[in-house]
Structures are given as C-alpha cells and as structure tokens.
Motif scaffolding. Structure first.
Motif, mmCIF file in Angstrom:
data_model
loop_
_atom_site.group_PDB
_atom_site.id
_atom_site.type_symbol
_atom_site.label_atom_id
_atom_site.label_comp_id
_atom_site.label_asym_id
_atom_site.label_seq_id
_atom_site.Cartn_x
_atom_site.Cartn_y
_atom_site.Cartn_z
ATOM 1 N N UNK A 120 0.812 -1.211 0.000
ATOM 2 C CA UNK A 120 0.000 0.000 0.000
ATOM 3 C C UNK A 120 0.842 1.254 0.000
ATOM 4 N N UNK A 121 1.945 1.255 0.734
ATOM 5 C CA UNK A 121 2.843 2.411 0.746
ATOM 6 C C UNK A 121 3.409 2.682 -0.643
ATOM 7 N N UNK A 122 3.788 1.606 -1.339
ATOM 8 C CA UNK A 122 4.335 1.772 -2.687
ATOM 9 C C UNK A 122 3.299 2.350 -3.648
ATOM 10 N N UNK A 123 2.029 2.084 -3.375
ATOM 11 C CA UNK A 123 0.959 2.648 -4.201
ATOM 12 C C UNK A 123 0.520 4.029 -3.733
ATOM 13 N N UNK A 124 1.076 4.497 -2.613
ATOM 14 C CA UNK A 124 0.673 5.782 -2.076
ATOM 15 C C UNK A 124 -0.514 5.691 -1.139
ATOM 16 N N UNK A 125 -0.911 4.477 -0.759
ATOM 17 C CA UNK A 125 -2.033 4.276 0.161
ATOM 18 C C UNK A 125 -1.489 4.184 1.584
ATOM 19 N N UNK A 126 -1.750 5.210 2.394
ATOM 20 C CA UNK A 126 -1.238 5.255 3.763
ATOM 21 C C UNK A 126 -2.215 4.690 4.776
ATOM 22 N N UNK A 127 -3.352 4.209 4.331
ATOM 23 C CA UNK A 127 -4.327 3.643 5.249
ATOM 24 C C UNK A 127 -5.365 4.649 5.690
ATOM 25 N N UNK A 128 -6.177 4.240 6.678
ATOM 26 C CA UNK A 128 -7.277 5.059 7.196
ATOM 27 C C UNK A 128 -7.056 5.303 8.677
ATOM 28 N N UNK A 129 -7.235 6.540 9.115
ATOM 29 C CA UNK A 129 -7.092 6.882 10.524
ATOM 30 C C UNK A 129 -8.187 6.209 11.338
ATOM 31 N N UNK A 130 -7.798 5.583 12.444
ATOM 32 C CA UNK A 130 -8.777 4.908 13.292
ATOM 33 C C UNK A 130 -9.581 5.887 14.138
ATOM 34 N N UNK A 131 -9.083 7.099 14.275
ATOM 35 C CA UNK A 131 -9.769 8.100 15.101
ATOM 36 C C UNK A 131 -10.778 8.882 14.280
ATOM 37 N N UNK A 132 -10.330 9.453 13.164
ATOM 38 C CA UNK A 132 -11.202 10.301 12.355
ATOM 39 C C UNK A 132 -11.892 9.551 11.224
ATOM 40 N N UNK A 133 -11.467 8.298 10.964
ATOM 41 C CA UNK A 133 -11.998 7.499 9.857
ATOM 42 C C UNK A 133 -11.765 8.174 8.508
ATOM 43 N N UNK A 134 -10.763 9.021 8.436
ATOM 44 C CA UNK A 134 -10.376 9.672 7.185
ATOM 45 C C UNK A 134 -9.109 9.020 6.662
ATOM 46 N N UNK A 135 -8.855 9.114 5.348
ATOM 47 C CA UNK A 135 -7.567 8.632 4.849
ATOM 48 C C UNK A 135 -6.413 9.343 5.550
ATOM 49 N N UNK A 136 -5.384 8.582 5.891
ATOM 50 C CA UNK A 136 -4.249 9.169 6.598
ATOM 51 C C UNK A 136 -3.593 10.255 5.764
ATOM 52 N N UNK A 137 -3.583 10.082 4.449
ATOM 53 C CA UNK A 137 -2.999 11.110 3.584
ATOM 54 C C UNK A 137 -3.719 12.442 3.758
ATOM 55 N N UNK A 138 -5.047 12.390 3.941
ATOM 56 C CA UNK A 138 -5.797 13.621 4.175
ATOM 57 C C UNK A 138 -5.455 14.254 5.504
#
Length: 316
Positions: free
Chosen positions: A73-91
């Motif tokens: 996922x990191x290689x694709x630019x996907x940093x995951x989802x924040x468990x607190x805000x439920x937003x993408x970590x990149x955001x």
C-alpha cells in the motif's frame, strides 16, 4: 566515480533505508503491549466495536501478511485510514502539513544567511574580541535544550512582558494571519542550528584562508572581500551543506517540541495526538514520512557536497 553513478548508488541506499525504517516501525507498533483493538475501542468497548477495529487493523491475519499488504500500500501511495477520524491518513497529513512546512521553510530561509554570515564575520576577526564574544554566545546558547528555551521565552516574552503571543491558539492553523505568533517558535528553532553551522563555517573559512590557492590569489592582489567570498567561502561550504542536511533532520524533531509548546496544529501535534489515541496507521505513516524526508534531504546534501568538493578525478 562519476556523479551519476554516485547518485544512483546513494538513491538505492536511500530506498533500502526507507524500507528498513518502515520495517522497524511496523515491528515496533506490533510489539506495543496489550490488545490494540481493545485500547482503540475505548474504555467500555463492546464486542462489535472491537471486531470492527480488529477488521480495520487486519489483526485477524498473520503479521507477515499484514506487513506485506501495508508495504504494498505504501508503494501505491495508500497510507491507510485513521482509526480516530476514519479519514484517509494522507488527508490527515495534508491537513496538518501547512504549519510544519511553514515553520521549517522560514527557519531554513533565515538560518542559511544568518549562520554563514556570523561564521564568516567571526573568521575574518579570528582571535579578536568579536570572535571571542560570538564564540561565547554560541557555546552558551547551544547548551540550552529546545524545550527549556521555548518555555523560557513563553514565560518572559509571552506571559511576563506580553510582547508576543505565547501560543498559536485562535489562528486555526493559519499562522500567517497573525505573523507575531511565529517569532518565538522561530527563535527556538534557529537557536541551536545557528550555533553549529556558524562554528562550522568559521572553521572552514579559517582553513580555506590558510590554503595555498587563497595565498596565491592574495599575492595576485585579489581584493579582501573577493578573496573571502569568491575563493575561500565556496570551498568551506561542502561540510556546511551536509550540516544543513542534519539540521533539516533535527528540525523534524524540533518542530514536534515547538508545536507542542506553542500549540501549533502541525505534523508534530498530529503525531502526539496519534500516539495518545493509539492511531496506528497515522503513527506508521508519519514515521515513514519522516524517514523518507530524511533520506531525501541527505541525498541532496551528499550530491551537493560531492559536486562542491569532488575527489580527484571523480567527475568525468
């Protein structure tokens, strides 16, 4: 060795370092004590909430499988989802990036001319009163930790005298709307780097001034200011560039302290909040971001230093 070959070797080494840091970060977050799903779910978690968190963290899968999935996922630019805000970590990172980049950029923009200027001035007055005075101030200031200096400045100039805002509360992250809130944080961030880089510049200038090529230029009648700025200074800058890279690395940690003391909503504050809430994806993404930034900055510094002071016959 040619510059392109050297750059390729350093780039491959940097990629390996980033992967290594990512691996260490994953292992350390895996080694955190307790059940992460229970901790994140809250003080009184219900089974459905725990199951949801475990599904988001993929805790029901083997660790090696989760690691490979996260790394892919990191290689694709996907940093995951924040468990607190439920937003993408990149955001989350983008939302908190502005104040941190602003502080770091202003610090470096002020640091380079101030530190090099002080170093050149001290070198030209080597052994004189000005040189001794600058050396005493630099050594004394360098010994003060950033956190202690920040608290002292807030107590004296923010609360006691009221000259500057003690915190950035009320700016909403737009620090430029109240430029006065930047003064004390910038003083804290500039204090130690100015000391180290000015001393390094002074030593490099004194060494360059005693070299054969500067002596030859002096015998040819080259004016004093041109002798120092055109002939001596460029040859003294190679170690200074590498120190600037280390300073940029230090800024990544120093900004966290400064943001905490002055309540600035940047990446440092986001990291502290993520650790407090045990927001594992955000912690992992921030650590990898810091590692990638560190590797990139050092790569650029090494290439600049290589170009400024190449080995004999290295460049073709």
């Amino acid at each position: 060795m040619s510059l392109p070959r050297y750059a390729t070797q350093r780039l491959l080494l940097g990629l390996g370092q980033v992967v290594g840091v990512a691996t260490v970060v994953f292992v350390l977050t895996e080694a955190l004590p307790g059940d992460a799903a229970v901790v994140i779910a809250g003080d009184h978690p219900d089974p459905e909430r725990i199951a949801l968190v475990r599904a988001q963290l993929e805790l029901d899968q083997p660790a090696w499988q989760r690691y490979l999935g996260w790394l892919t996922g990191l290689l694709r630019g996907d940093l995951g989802v924040s468990l607190v805000s439920q937003r993408p970590v990149s955001g989350v990172l983008v939302a908190n990036l502005g104040p941190t980049v602003l502080l770091a950029t202003l610090t470096l923009a002020l640091l380079v001319p101030l530190a090099i200027g002080i170093g050149v001035l001290a070198a030209r007055r080597e052994g004189g009163r000005l040189d001794r005075a600058l050396s005493a101030v630099v050594v004394g200031l360098y010994a003060v930790p950033e956190f202690a200096l920040a608290v002292l400045l807030v107590a004296v100039f923010g609360v006691g005298l009221g000259w500057f805002p003690p915190t950035a509360v009320g700016t909403g992250g737009d620090l430029l709307s109240r430029p006065a809130v930047l003064i004390l944080p910038l003083v804290v961030l500039l204090a130690r780097p100015i000391c180290s880089i000015s001393r390094l510049t002074r030593a490099g200038m004194i060494e360059a001034a005693g070299s054969a090529y500067v002596g030859h230029a002096r015998r040819l009648g080259v004016p004093g200011h041109r002798l120092w700025l055109v002939h001596a200074l460029p040859n003294a800058l190679a170690p200074v560039v590498q120190q600037l890279a280390r300073t940029t690395d230090w800024l990544l940690g120093g900004v966290i302290v400064v943001e905490a003391v002055f309540v600035i909503p940047g990446l440092g504050t986001a990291l502290v909040d993520a650790v407090t809430a045990r927001d594992v994806p955000t912690i992992q993404a921030l650590c990898v971001l810091v590692a990638a930034t560190t590797v990139t900055v050092n790569l650029v510094a090494d290439l600049v230093a290589f170009r400024l002071a190449p080995r004999t016959g290295a460049l073709r």
